[in-house]
Design an enzyme around this catalytic site. Structure first.
Site, mmCIF file in Angstrom:
data_model
loop_
_atom_site.group_PDB
_atom_site.id
_atom_site.type_symbol
_atom_site.label_atom_id
_atom_site.label_comp_id
_atom_site.label_asym_id
_atom_site.label_seq_id
_atom_site.Cartn_x
_atom_site.Cartn_y
_atom_site.Cartn_z
ATOM 1 N N LYS A 28 0.832 -1.213 0.000
ATOM 2 C CA LYS A 28 0.000 0.000 0.000
ATOM 3 C C LYS A 28 0.869 1.267 0.000
ATOM 4 C CE LYS A 28 -1.942 -1.191 3.918
ATOM 5 N NZ LYS A 28 -1.161 -2.415 4.211
ATOM 6 N N ARG B 189 -9.440 0.738 9.508
ATOM 7 C CA ARG B 189 -8.902 -0.582 9.787
ATOM 8 C C ARG B 189 -9.833 -1.421 10.656
ATOM 9 N NH1 ARG B 189 -2.940 0.265 9.149
ATOM 10 N NH2 ARG B 189 -1.919 -1.561 9.958
ATOM 11 N N ARG C 162 11.876 -5.603 4.528
ATOM 12 C CA ARG C 162 11.694 -4.161 4.275
ATOM 13 C C ARG C 162 12.739 -3.342 5.035
ATOM 14 N NH1 ARG C 162 5.961 -1.585 5.244
ATOM 15 N NH2 ARG C 162 6.165 -2.725 7.200
ATOM 16 N N ARG D 185 11.940 -1.192 10.519
ATOM 17 C CA ARG D 185 10.889 -0.805 11.458
ATOM 18 C C ARG D 185 10.864 -1.780 12.631
ATOM 19 N NH1 ARG D 185 5.444 0.401 8.036
ATOM 20 N NH2 ARG D 185 4.558 -0.856 9.721
ATOM 21 N N ARG E 16 0.722 -8.975 13.697
ATOM 22 C CA ARG E 16 0.028 -7.975 12.869
ATOM 23 C C ARG E 16 -0.858 -8.668 11.824
ATOM 24 N NH1 ARG E 16 4.908 -5.010 10.571
ATOM 25 N NH2 ARG E 16 3.413 -3.885 9.295
HETATM 26 P P1 AP5 Z 1 4.888 -1.537 1.773
HETATM 27 O O1 AP5 Z 1 4.430 -0.739 0.609
HETATM 28 O O2 AP5 Z 1 5.743 -0.859 2.796
HETATM 29 O O3 AP5 Z 1 3.663 -2.305 2.449
HETATM 30 P P2 AP5 Z 1 2.357 -1.769 3.184
HETATM 31 O O4 AP5 Z 1 1.179 -2.449 2.562
HETATM 32 O O5 AP5 Z 1 2.347 -0.271 3.205
HETATM 33 O O6 AP5 Z 1 2.592 -2.403 4.594
HETATM 34 P P3 AP5 Z 1 2.738 -1.816 6.049
HETATM 35 O O7 AP5 Z 1 3.452 -2.869 6.860
HETATM 36 O O8 AP5 Z 1 3.351 -0.440 6.077
HETATM 37 O O9 AP5 Z 1 1.273 -1.746 6.461
HETATM 38 P P4 AP5 Z 1 0.693 -1.861 7.816
HETATM 39 O O10 AP5 Z 1 -0.706 -1.653 7.441
HETATM 40 O O11 AP5 Z 1 0.945 -3.022 8.661
HETATM 41 O O12 AP5 Z 1 1.495 -0.741 8.646
HETATM 42 P P5 AP5 Z 1 1.100 0.717 9.080
HETATM 43 O O13 AP5 Z 1 2.310 1.542 9.000
HETATM 44 O O14 AP5 Z 1 -0.145 1.152 8.401
HETATM 45 O O15 AP5 Z 1 5.685 -2.803 1.174
HETATM 46 C C1 AP5 Z 1 6.272 -3.763 2.044
HETATM 47 C C2 AP5 Z 1 7.592 -4.263 1.400
HETATM 48 O O16 AP5 Z 1 7.289 -4.933 0.180
HETATM 49 C C3 AP5 Z 1 8.572 -3.130 1.033
HETATM 50 O O17 AP5 Z 1 9.880 -3.543 1.364
HETATM 51 C C4 AP5 Z 1 8.410 -2.952 -0.482
HETATM 52 O O18 AP5 Z 1 9.633 -2.557 -1.092
HETATM 53 C C5 AP5 Z 1 7.977 -4.359 -0.918
HETATM 54 N N1 AP5 Z 1 7.031 -4.315 -2.043
HETATM 55 C C6 AP5 Z 1 5.889 -3.568 -2.119
HETATM 56 N N2 AP5 Z 1 5.256 -3.799 -3.274
HETATM 57 C C7 AP5 Z 1 5.999 -4.731 -3.960
HETATM 58 C C8 AP5 Z 1 5.857 -5.396 -5.217
HETATM 59 N N3 AP5 Z 1 4.800 -5.144 -6.004
HETATM 60 N N4 AP5 Z 1 6.796 -6.293 -5.566
HETATM 61 C C9 AP5 Z 1 7.876 -6.549 -4.744
HETATM 62 N N5 AP5 Z 1 8.065 -5.956 -3.550
HETATM 63 C C10 AP5 Z 1 7.142 -5.053 -3.157
HETATM 64 O O19 AP5 Z 1 0.680 0.488 10.619
HETATM 65 C C11 AP5 Z 1 1.635 0.213 11.624
HETATM 66 C C12 AP5 Z 1 0.942 0.160 12.978
HETATM 67 O O20 AP5 Z 1 0.336 1.436 13.275
HETATM 68 C C13 AP5 Z 1 -0.208 -0.846 13.122
HETATM 69 O O21 AP5 Z 1 0.256 -2.135 13.436
HETATM 70 C C14 AP5 Z 1 -1.043 -0.210 14.246
HETATM 71 O O22 AP5 Z 1 -0.484 -0.443 15.496
HETATM 72 C C15 AP5 Z 1 -0.920 1.278 13.945
HETATM 73 N N6 AP5 Z 1 -2.003 1.763 13.065
HETATM 74 C C16 AP5 Z 1 -1.861 2.284 11.792
HETATM 75 N N7 AP5 Z 1 -3.050 2.619 11.275
HETATM 76 C C17 AP5 Z 1 -3.978 2.321 12.226
HETATM 77 C C18 AP5 Z 1 -5.389 2.427 12.286
HETATM 78 N N8 AP5 Z 1 -6.110 2.910 11.254
HETATM 79 N N9 AP5 Z 1 -6.020 1.998 13.397
HETATM 80 C C19 AP5 Z 1 -5.330 1.527 14.450
HETATM 81 N N10 AP5 Z 1 -3.987 1.389 14.469
HETATM 82 C C20 AP5 Z 1 -3.307 1.792 13.369
#
Ligand code: AP5
Length: 214
Positions: free
Chosen positions: A13, A88, A127, A160, A171
């Site tokens: 994402k 979420r 990552r 991270r 997660r």
């Molecule tokens: P990346 O694009 O970084 O993946 P992502 O889908 O953004 O994954 P995240 O881990 O950031 O999402 P998340 O939802 O768990 O974390 P968030 O920060 O929102 O890609 C991942 C890897 O794959 C990278 O290395 C990239 O290079 C590679 N890649 C991507 N696309 C590719 C492709 N097509 N081919 C090959 N490689 C590829 O949340 C973190 C924490 O914050 C949560 O656990 C929670 O505690 C809190 N939080 C955040 N939002 C909320 C909410 N709304 N409510 C409550 N708590 C929340």
């Protein structure tokens, strides 16, 4: 373009949102990034969020909803936005519906990033993120020219805290329990579009553009 990106941790994402933000001048609103910035700056919100994030749990709905009500009213959202990581939970989705109604905004779609589970684990544990500019890399799929150094700004790459395998597993469980029900929620509203996020990045971006008619 006013869209929600829905999908498991590591689905891509944030990576694809960064491309679309540059291409269309959109606001990329990542709740994870906002929370991490608050943790780094030691704010009250950051102190509350940290314990949840470090253990792979979701930050309480009321905290996130208040944060997003404020964020969505900023002027940069008027040209369009990508919501990355929000909503979420069903209560977050209901609060967002009410807020968008009040603001007279309708969404162009909810993009579901579909990706096989084994790929997600490699993506997350591999990552690395630039500590200076935030560019996202991967030791398996997107390497830097010089190991550990950002190609764009020369900053140092970091892992991270929540990308350790035991936290990643938690997660993914939390996603299945609390976020996956949103697939049905948006399907029932006729807003869900499924995209194969297991393919190469540019193909994922092209599929999203087709989905929202760009
Ligand atoms: P990346 O694009 O970084 O993946 P992502 O889908 O953004 O994954 P995240 O881990 O950031 O999402 P998340 O939802 O768990 O974390 P968030 O920060 O929102 O890609 C991942 C890897 O794959 C990278 O290395 C990239 O290079 C590679 N890649 C991507 N696309 C590719 C492709 N097509 N081919 C090959 N490689 C590829 O949340 C973190 C924490 O914050 C949560 O656990 C929670 O505690 C809190 N939080 C955040 N939002 C909320 C909410 N709304 N409510 C409550 N708590 C929340």
């Amino acid at each position: 373009m006013k869209v929600i990106f829905l999908g498991s941790p590591g689905a891509g994402k944030g990576t694809q949102a960064a491309v679309l933000r540059e291409r269309y001048g959109l606001a990329h609103i990542s709740t994870g990034d906002i929370l991490r910035e608050n943790v780094r700056n030691g704010t009250t919100l950051g102190k509350t969020a940290r314990e949840y994030m470090d253990s792979g749990r979701l930050v309480p709905d009321e905290v996130i909803i208040a944060m997003m009500e404020e964020r969505l009213q900023k002027p940069d959202c008027q040209k369009g936005f990508i919501l990355d990581g929000f909503p979420r939970t069903v209560p977050q989705a209901e609060a967002l519906d009410a807020l968008l109604d009040r603001m007279g905004i309708s969404l162009d779609g909810v993009i579901l990033f579909e990706v096989p589970g084994d790929l997600v684990l490699d993506r997350l544990t591999g990552r690395r993120v630039c500590g200076k500019c935030g560019e996202i890399y991967n030791v398996h799929f997107k390497k830097t020219k010089v190991p550990g150094v950002c190609d764009l700004c020369g900053g140092e790459l970091v892992q991270r805290d929540d990308d350790r395998e035991e936290i990643v597993i938690k997660r993914l469980e939390v996603y299945e329990e609390q976020t996956a029900p949103l697939i049905r929620y948006y399907e029932d509203k006729g807003q869900l579009v499924r995209v194969d996020a297991g393919q190469e990045g540019e193909l994922v971006v092209a599929a999203i553009e087709r989905a929202v008619g760009q």
